[in-house]
Enzyme design. Sequence first.
Site, PDB file in Angstrom:
ATOM      1  N   ASN A   9      10.873  11.190 -50.198  1.00 20.26           N
ATOM      2  CA  ASN A   9      11.955  11.327 -49.214  1.00 20.26           C
ATOM      3  C   ASN A   9      13.281  11.173 -49.957  1.00 20.26           C
ATOM      4  O   ASN A   9      13.676  10.056 -50.289  1.00 20.26           O
ATOM      5  CB  ASN A   9      11.781  10.236 -48.145  1.00 20.26           C
ATOM      6  CG  ASN A   9      12.940  10.202 -47.164  1.00 20.26           C
ATOM      7  OD1 ASN A   9      13.779  11.089 -47.136  1.00 20.26           O
ATOM      8  ND2 ASN A   9      12.978   9.139 -46.346  1.00 20.26           N
ATOM      9  N   LYS A  11      16.201  11.639 -48.881  1.00 24.07           N
ATOM     10  CA  LYS A  11      17.298  11.214 -47.997  1.00 24.07           C
ATOM     11  C   LYS A  11      18.527  12.101 -48.242  1.00 24.07           C
ATOM     12  O   LYS A  11      18.361  13.285 -48.534  1.00 24.07           O
ATOM     13  CB  LYS A  11      17.594   9.723 -48.182  1.00 24.07           C
ATOM     14  CG  LYS A  11      16.298   8.894 -48.080  1.00 24.07           C
ATOM     15  CD  LYS A  11      16.518   7.428 -47.942  1.00 24.07           C
ATOM     16  CE  LYS A  11      15.159   6.736 -47.875  1.00 24.07           C
ATOM     17  NZ  LYS A  11      15.276   5.311 -47.611  1.00 24.07           N
ATOM     18  N   HIS A  93      12.042   8.542 -38.907  1.00 23.71           N
ATOM     19  CA  HIS A  93      12.347   7.585 -39.976  1.00 23.71           C
ATOM     20  C   HIS A  93      13.247   6.478 -39.414  1.00 23.71           C
ATOM     21  O   HIS A  93      14.102   6.739 -38.557  1.00 23.71           O
ATOM     22  CB  HIS A  93      13.040   8.305 -41.135  1.00 23.71           C
ATOM     23  CG  HIS A  93      13.167   7.441 -42.350  1.00 23.71           C
ATOM     24  ND1 HIS A  93      14.132   6.483 -42.450  1.00 23.71           N
ATOM     25  CD2 HIS A  93      12.414   7.355 -43.462  1.00 23.71           C
ATOM     26  CE1 HIS A  93      13.987   5.843 -43.615  1.00 23.71           C
ATOM     27  NE2 HIS A  93      12.941   6.356 -44.239  1.00 23.71           N
ATOM     28  N   GLU A  95      15.803   5.109 -40.505  1.00 24.80           N
ATOM     29  CA  GLU A  95      17.246   5.368 -40.618  1.00 24.80           C
ATOM     30  C   GLU A  95      17.717   6.281 -39.484  1.00 24.80           C
ATOM     31  O   GLU A  95      18.838   6.152 -38.998  1.00 24.80           O
ATOM     32  CB  GLU A  95      17.566   5.963 -42.003  1.00 24.80           C
ATOM     33  CG  GLU A  95      17.441   4.887 -43.074  1.00 24.80           C
ATOM     34  CD  GLU A  95      17.012   5.380 -44.439  1.00 24.80           C
ATOM     35  OE1 GLU A  95      17.089   6.597 -44.718  1.00 24.80           O
ATOM     36  OE2 GLU A  95      16.570   4.533 -45.251  1.00 24.80           O
ATOM     37  N   GLU A 165       6.280   2.034 -42.457  1.00 25.62           N
ATOM     38  CA  GLU A 165       7.395   1.610 -43.294  1.00 25.62           C
ATOM     39  C   GLU A 165       8.097   0.418 -42.646  1.00 25.62           C
ATOM     40  O   GLU A 165       8.969   0.601 -41.777  1.00 25.62           O
ATOM     41  CB  GLU A 165       8.416   2.747 -43.437  1.00 25.62           C
ATOM     42  CG  GLU A 165       7.874   3.989 -44.094  1.00 25.62           C
ATOM     43  CD  GLU A 165       8.999   4.822 -44.702  1.00 25.62           C
ATOM     44  OE1 GLU A 165       8.926   5.098 -45.899  1.00 25.62           O
ATOM     45  OE2 GLU A 165       9.948   5.162 -43.983  1.00 25.62           O
ATOM     46  N   GLY A 171      14.259   0.318 -49.269  1.00 25.26           N
ATOM     47  CA  GLY A 171      15.453   0.273 -50.113  1.00 25.26           C
ATOM     48  C   GLY A 171      15.884  -1.121 -50.506  1.00 25.26           C
ATOM     49  O   GLY A 171      17.011  -1.315 -50.960  1.00 25.26           O
ATOM     50  N   SER A 212      10.112   0.550 -50.711  1.00 25.81           N
ATOM     51  CA  SER A 212      10.181   0.014 -52.074  1.00 25.81           C
ATOM     52  C   SER A 212       8.907   0.250 -52.887  1.00 25.81           C
ATOM     53  O   SER A 212       8.500  -0.613 -53.667  1.00 25.81           O
ATOM     54  CB  SER A 212      10.572  -1.468 -52.053  1.00 25.81           C
ATOM     55  OG  SER A 212      11.867  -1.614 -51.489  1.00 25.81           O
TER      56      SER A 212
HETATM   57  P1  PGA Z   1      12.465   3.364 -50.455  1.00 26.92           P
HETATM   58  O1  PGA Z   1      12.526   4.260 -49.125  1.00 26.92           O
HETATM   59  O2  PGA Z   1      11.247   3.835 -51.241  1.00 26.92           O
HETATM   60  O3  PGA Z   1      13.753   3.650 -51.180  1.00 26.92           O
HETATM   61  O4  PGA Z   1      12.334   1.956 -50.028  1.00 26.92           O
HETATM   62  C1  PGA Z   1      11.365   4.638 -48.446  1.00 26.92           C
HETATM   63  C2  PGA Z   1      11.725   5.452 -47.228  1.00 26.92           C
HETATM   64  O5  PGA Z   1      12.737   5.141 -46.583  1.00 26.92           O
HETATM   65  O6  PGA Z   1      11.037   6.419 -46.864  1.00 26.92           O
END
Ligand code: PGA
Length: 251
Positions: A9, A11, A93, A95, A165, A171, A212
Site C-alpha cells: 500500500n 498510500k 483502510h 486512514e 490492521e 506506521g 508495521s
Molecule cells: P505500515 O502501513 O506498514 O506503514 O504500518 C500499513 C497500512 O497502513 O496498510
Amino acid sequence: MRKPLIAGNWKMNKTVEQARLLVSEMVPELHTVDVDTVLCPPFTTLMAVSAMLVGTRIGLGAQNLHWEASGAYTGEVSPQMVAELCQYVILGHSERRTYFGETDTTVNKKVKAALGVGLTPIVCVGETLEENEDKQTAAVVSRQVKVGLAELTTEQAMKLVIAYEPVWAIGTGRAATAAGANAVLADVIRPVLAEMFGKPASESIRILYGGSVTAANAAELFAQPDIDGGLVGGASLKSADFIKIVKAALS
Ligand code: PGA
C-alpha cells in the site's frame, strides 16, 4: 490451502517517474516468486505501473473507489475505471475511515461495487489504540466484518481478502505480536466469517495482517497458521525491503 498474498500500500507517495523507478527495481526480483504479490500505488500512477506489470505475475490494486458507476461525484473514481487497470482494490483502510469519513456502511457499498466489476477487494478492519485498551477489539472487528460484508453471498465472500490492521500498529513501528495478531484472526474474524458464510468459506478466505510489517518481522508473522500474508505500507516503498517481505511469505 490458502495461497499467501502480499500487498504493498503505497498510500499518497510516488510520482509517475518515482513509481516507474520503484517498480523497475521490484519486477525482476518478484515476477517469478510464487506468492500473490500486489502493488497498490496512487491512482495517477496506475496506468504507468500497469504497463510495466504486463506479462509478470504481479497484480495491481487501487487504494479506493466510489460505489456508483458514474455521475456527478467530483474527484471520485468509479469501480469500472479501477477495473480497467487493476485486479484488486483496498477498501476501508483506517486512514480513509479516520480522515475521509468512511463507515462500515460505505465500506459495504464499495465492497459490493468492487465485486460487481470483478475486482478483488482487500477489506481493512482493525481497532484503535483506545478500543484496544478498552478490550473492545473483538467487538469492533466483528462489527466491521459483519457490516462491511453484509448481504454478500458465500460465493462473493470467497473472492475477497480481509486485512486485519490494528490502527495502533500502522506506521508506528509497533507491530502486533505474531501470536496476538493470529489470535484476532483465529478467534474473532474466522468465526464471524463462519457464522456469515459457513465454515468452508471461513477457512478459504485469505486474511492478511498489516501494521508495521518489516523485512525483520515478516517471517514470524507469516508463519502463523491464520495469517495468510501482509498489507505493507512504509516498507513497500523500499524495493529491497518489499522483496524480502514477499520472499518471507514463501516458507
Ligand atoms: P505500515 O502501513 O506498514 O506503514 O504500518 C500499513 C497500512 O497502513 O496498510
